[in-house]
Write an enzyme that holds these catalytic residues in place. Structure first.
Site, PDB file in Angstrom:
ATOM      1  N   GLU A 126       0.816  -1.213   0.000  1.00 21.91           N
ATOM      2  CA  GLU A 126       0.000   0.000   0.000  1.00 21.91           C
ATOM      3  C   GLU A 126       0.857   1.273   0.000  1.00 21.91           C
ATOM      4  OE1 GLU A 126      -3.234   1.624   3.127  1.00 21.91           O
ATOM      5  OE2 GLU A 126      -3.410  -0.489   2.563  1.00 21.91           O
ATOM      6  N   ASP A 127       1.997   1.252   0.680  1.00 22.90           N
ATOM      7  CA  ASP A 127       2.747   2.488   0.926  1.00 22.90           C
ATOM      8  C   ASP A 127       4.137   2.551   0.301  1.00 22.90           C
ATOM      9  OD1 ASP A 127       0.596   3.303   2.440  1.00 22.90           O
ATOM     10  OD2 ASP A 127       1.494   2.772   4.354  1.00 22.90           O
TER      11      ASP A 127
END
Length: 168
Positions: A58-59
């Protein structure tokens, strides 16, 4: 322990230079805290590794395929289930959070247990460090708790108390 050490190194490298938005601490402190929370309840080694890796897709530039290649399909599956799949084009924040919440509601208990640990750690730091955003965040977490039924009962009690305490 070798695979856990490999996961810590992988996540540390992927999150290098990132800081926690609310505390300014190195980002890796969060996945390690989530892993430590998961370790306090019934778990398996893959859950600990997925807890360490839960934000990498996600990051960072990590992909689920990278996780599968490095750590195996079960860990990749857990991380995939923990990764928000909604996109800005899906709608506003409330719409995106609903999409991700409905997906988590269908997840296996192992995933929900890791997500409960994530919720606990994030709620504590956001409530302390950003009271204004905490109003939005904690309302989202209150809704998320229903989706996490089936996760570890002890963590569900802690998460529920964390959310309820915010409102009391």
């Amino acid at each position: 322990m070798e695979l856990i050490d490999k996961a810590i190194l992988f996540a540390s490298e992927k999150h290098a230079g990132q800081k926690r938005k609310y505390s300014g601490l190195p980002y890796i402190t969060h996945p390690l805290a989530v892993m430590e929370i998961v370790a306090t309840v019934d778990h398996d080694a893959n859950m600990l590794i997925a807890a360490i890796l839960h934000d990498t897709v996600e990051d960072t530039d990590a992909r689920i395929e990278d996780i599968a290649w490095e750590f195996g399909n079960d860990i990749a599956y857990l991380v995939d289930c923990l990764t928000d799949m909604s996109k800005p084009s899906d709608g506003n924040r409330a719409v995106r959070k609903k999409i991700d919440r409905l997906r988590l509601a269908k997840a296996m208990p192992r995933v929900k247990t890791i997500k409960l640990a994530d919720l606990i750690h994030n709620s504590e730091s956001i409530s302390k460090c950003d009271p204004e955003f905490a109003k939005v965040y904690m309302a989202e977490k209150k809704l998320l708790l229903d989706a996490l039924v089936g996760g570890d009962e002890a963590l569900m009690k802690i998460a529920t108390k964390t959310v309820d305490d915010y409102y009391s």
